[in-house]
Design a protein around this motif. Structure first.
Motif, PDB file in Angstrom:
ATOM      1  N   TYR A 147      36.312  -1.352   3.675  1.00 32.25           N
ATOM      2  CA  TYR A 147      34.888  -0.855   3.860  1.00 32.25           C
ATOM      3  C   TYR A 147      34.379  -0.237   2.516  1.00 32.25           C
ATOM      4  N   LYS A 172      20.989   2.815  -8.865  1.00 29.00           N
ATOM      5  CA  LYS A 172      22.036   2.938  -7.555  1.00 29.00           C
ATOM      6  C   LYS A 172      22.959   3.838  -7.739  1.00 29.00           C
ATOM      7  N   TYR A 213      21.411  -5.616  -3.588  1.00 28.28           N
ATOM      8  CA  TYR A 213      21.862  -4.514  -3.098  1.00 28.28           C
ATOM      9  C   TYR A 213      20.492  -3.493  -2.961  1.00 28.28           C
ATOM     10  N   PRO A 251      29.225   5.932  -2.413  1.00 30.19           N
ATOM     11  CA  PRO A 251      28.955   5.424  -0.962  1.00 30.19           C
ATOM     12  C   PRO A 251      30.644   5.148  -0.635  1.00 30.19           C
ATOM     13  N   LEU A 255      34.586  -1.901  -0.218  1.00 34.42           N
ATOM     14  CA  LEU A 255      33.679  -2.996  -0.785  1.00 34.42           C
ATOM     15  C   LEU A 255      32.248  -3.092  -0.249  1.00 34.42           C
ATOM     16  N   TYR A 256      32.246  -2.992   0.918  1.00 35.67           N
ATOM     17  CA  TYR A 256      31.110  -2.972   1.950  1.00 35.67           C
ATOM     18  C   TYR A 256      30.196  -2.137   1.397  1.00 35.67           C
ATOM     19  N   ALA A 257      30.500  -0.966   1.022  1.00 37.10           N
ATOM     20  CA  ALA A 257      29.457   0.079   0.648  1.00 37.10           C
ATOM     21  C   ALA A 257      29.023  -0.052  -0.626  1.00 37.10           C
ATOM     22  N   CYS A 258      30.032  -0.726  -1.554  1.00 32.49           N
ATOM     23  CA  CYS A 258      29.583  -0.475  -2.899  1.00 32.49           C
ATOM     24  C   CYS A 258      28.502  -1.353  -3.521  1.00 32.49           C
ATOM     25  N   PRO A 259      27.567  -0.901  -4.390  1.00 32.41           N
ATOM     26  CA  PRO A 259      26.553  -1.475  -4.891  1.00 32.41           C
ATOM     27  C   PRO A 259      26.767  -2.577  -5.715  1.00 32.41           C
ATOM     28  N   PHE A 260      28.180  -2.256  -6.440  1.00 33.81           N
ATOM     29  CA  PHE A 260      28.541  -3.280  -7.502  1.00 33.81           C
ATOM     30  C   PHE A 260      29.912  -4.028  -7.266  1.00 33.81           C
ATOM     31  N   GLY A 261      30.129  -3.972  -6.136  1.00 36.55           N
ATOM     32  CA  GLY A 261      31.111  -5.051  -5.779  1.00 36.55           C
ATOM     33  C   GLY A 261      32.655  -4.633  -6.363  1.00 36.55           C
ATOM     34  N   ALA A 262      32.803  -3.328  -6.880  1.00 37.21           N
ATOM     35  CA  ALA A 262      33.966  -3.018  -7.600  1.00 37.21           C
ATOM     36  C   ALA A 262      35.170  -2.987  -7.047  1.00 37.21           C
ATOM     37  N   PRO A 263      35.281  -2.501  -5.770  1.00 34.11           N
ATOM     38  CA  PRO A 263      36.795  -2.294  -5.303  1.00 34.11           C
ATOM     39  C   PRO A 263      37.344  -3.725  -4.803  1.00 34.11           C
ATOM     40  N   THR A 298      26.701   1.705   5.046  1.00 36.90           N
ATOM     41  CA  THR A 298      27.136   3.365   4.439  1.00 36.90           C
ATOM     42  C   THR A 298      26.732   4.013   5.508  1.00 36.90           C
TER      43      THR A 298
END
Lengths: 299, 200
Positions: free
Chosen positions: B96, B195, A37, B66, B98-106, A50
């Protein structure tokens, strides 16, 4: 055609198998998904998605939703519709198969486009049940469109290939900017219709595939990773960007298609309902086709 | 006006022993369904001598999150103490965030109609959701609200090596600096801080 159908079914089958196996997103793959990322050597798709989604996508959709109909409203007021007599001779151009395929695609679009807008402007609608329902309908009505898109592509392929006359059509925008009825030397489909054909077919297939990726989310397709070198989340980011950008084009031309058939050429929509095209319409707007039909002794 | 502290997660990479306790404590405390783990221990550079380390990742409750920026239904809200929460009754499960998250959290449990993605689930820093604090419904949808009870989020509370810390930015920074000074190395910010908190 069968090959594509099998490929589509295989995609769905693979996707459902993937649910049962290891997650491509939150399992061992998570490291691969998140490490890249924002790094210099990566495509920075997360940052790009984003940026686009938060700043541009909804506004562009709003501009298309308001802008395109506004242009046509002005066109209708200034230039007005082209009216051809419907009492003359007719030619049976669209058989039951053509019409059924077209109508299934039409119904799908009439659900897909508004539900898509409800999702895009989900905050306006307050989220929750209504928007969730729109999202589910958006997914369900992809299925009938996916079934007819290949038959539709094949049945009109020959008529949709561009030729030199189409350049002239684009130069005068098909004569739609003048009130005069001009003789346009187009074949069964004019350049505008051909453009819509390609956007609906190629764009439509792109929408189906990118949409399916986002719907299934946690699917496993080694091939895609090997081909693109992207992680699962990056693939999904690409799908989301492509789905939105292609959405602008599909929606803009869909509105155009509806306007042309229902308003700009009064009653032209009847031809895809009954299958019969009017002699006068064909003579003026599709003169090359008209001559051909005349030679064959039609009308 | 009252100044709120900025809440942060910090996982000390030289202390994390990859025991996975945080992940299990979280799942048990919030009674998460099978297949959902809000927190996960990952090992980076596995097998590379000197470079291998483990760390615990969940939602980092980012500055200018994000996920909040991309959500089409605007279901996220950011508390004054920086905790990023969301409204599961508004969420449509589009993915969406998940796609924005830098950590794959959702994460998305598949409980919607026709196997569609259900409402998103992620770490709440044990701060519940928008419903009435400590109500049955809040507990059911978001898990425990330990912050409201004045307790430390469970993952950090049970971390046996005290690798995983959570607290206001100032206190976390002080501990980080003290540990770096004691070790005499590893002055780089922990994984994800660039991040999530833009190194502030």
């Amino acid at each position: 055609m069968k090959k594509y159908l099998y490929m589509f079914i295989a995609t769905l089958a693979l996707a459902s198998v993937a649910w049962a196996t290891e997650s491509q997103i939150w399992g061992e793959m998570r490291i691969q998904n998140i490490l890249g990322y924002g790094q210099e050597e990566s495509l920075k798709l997360g940052v790009l998605f984003t940026f686009l989604q938060s700043k541009y996508f909804a506004w562009i959709f709003l501009a298309v939703l308001i802008g395109v109909p506004t242009v046509f409203f002005v066109h209708y007021k200034l230039v007005g519709p082209k009216v051809f007599p419907h009492s003359h001779k007719k030619h049976y151009a669209f058989n039951l198969f053509h019409r059924t395929v077209h109508q299934i695609a039409a119904i799908s679009f009439l659900v897909l486009v508004p539900t898509g807008f409800i999702i895009v402007f989900g905050d306006f609608f307050g989220g929750g049940t209504l928007v969730r329902m729109a999202k589910n309908l958006h997914g369900i009505f992809t299925i009938p469109f996916a079934i007819v898109v290949i038959p539709m592509a094949l049945m009109w392929l020959k008529e949709a290939l561009f030729n030199f006359e189409d350049v002239k059509w684009f130069m005068i925008l098909g004569g739609y900017l003048s009130k005069e009825k001009q003789i346009i030397n187009a074949t069964q489909f004019n350049a505008g219709q051909k453009m819509w054909y390609w956007v609906a077919i190629l764009g439509g297939i792109t929408m189906i595939l990118s949409g399916a990726m986002m719907f299934f989310l946690d699917f496993k397709m080694e091939m895609l990773h090997n081909l693109t070198g992207l992680s699962q989340i990056d693939l999904l980011r690409v799908a989301a960007i492509v789905h939105n950008v292609m959405g602008f084009a599909v929606v803009a031309l869909f509105i155009t298609h509806v306007y042309m058939s229902m308003f700009a050429i009064k009653g032209a929509v009847n031809s895809i309902i009954t299958g019969y095209v009017e002699e006068e319409e064909v003579k003026f707007l599709h003169n090359a086709w008209y001559k051909k039909l005349k030679e064959k002794g039609k009308f | 006006m009252m100044e709120y502290a900025r809440m942060k997660f910090y996982c000390d990479e030289s202390r994390c022993i990859e025991c996975d306790g945080c992940s299990i404590a979280c799942a048990e405390a919030h009674e998460l369904p099978v297949g959902i783990s809000r927190r996960k221990v990952i090992t980076i550079n596995e097998g590379i001598p000197g470079k291998e380390f483990s760390t615990s990742v969940a939602c980092m409750h980012c500055t200018d999150a994000p996920c909040e920026q991309v959500c089409p239904v605007d279901c996220f809200y950011i508390r004054e103490d920086g905790i990023v929460l969301h409204d599961k009754e508004k969420c449509i499960g589009c993915g969406y965030c998940l796609y924005a998250c830098p950590f794959g959290a959702p994460q998305f449990p598949r409980d919607g109609a026709f196997g569609a993605k259900g409402a998103m689930d992620k770490c709440t820093m044990c701060a519940g959701g928008p419903l009435e604090t400590n109500s049955e419904k809040e507990r059911h949808l978001y898990g425990q609200n330990r912050i409201a009870e004045g307790k430390v989020p469970l993952c950090a509370a049970m971390c046996s090596t005290k690798a995983l810390l959570v607290g206001d930015a100032q206190s976390v920074s002080n501990i980080f600096r003290a540990r770096v000074a004691a070790r005499g190395k590893g002055a780089n910010a922990p994984y994800g801080w660039d991040k999530a908190y833009k190194n502030q």
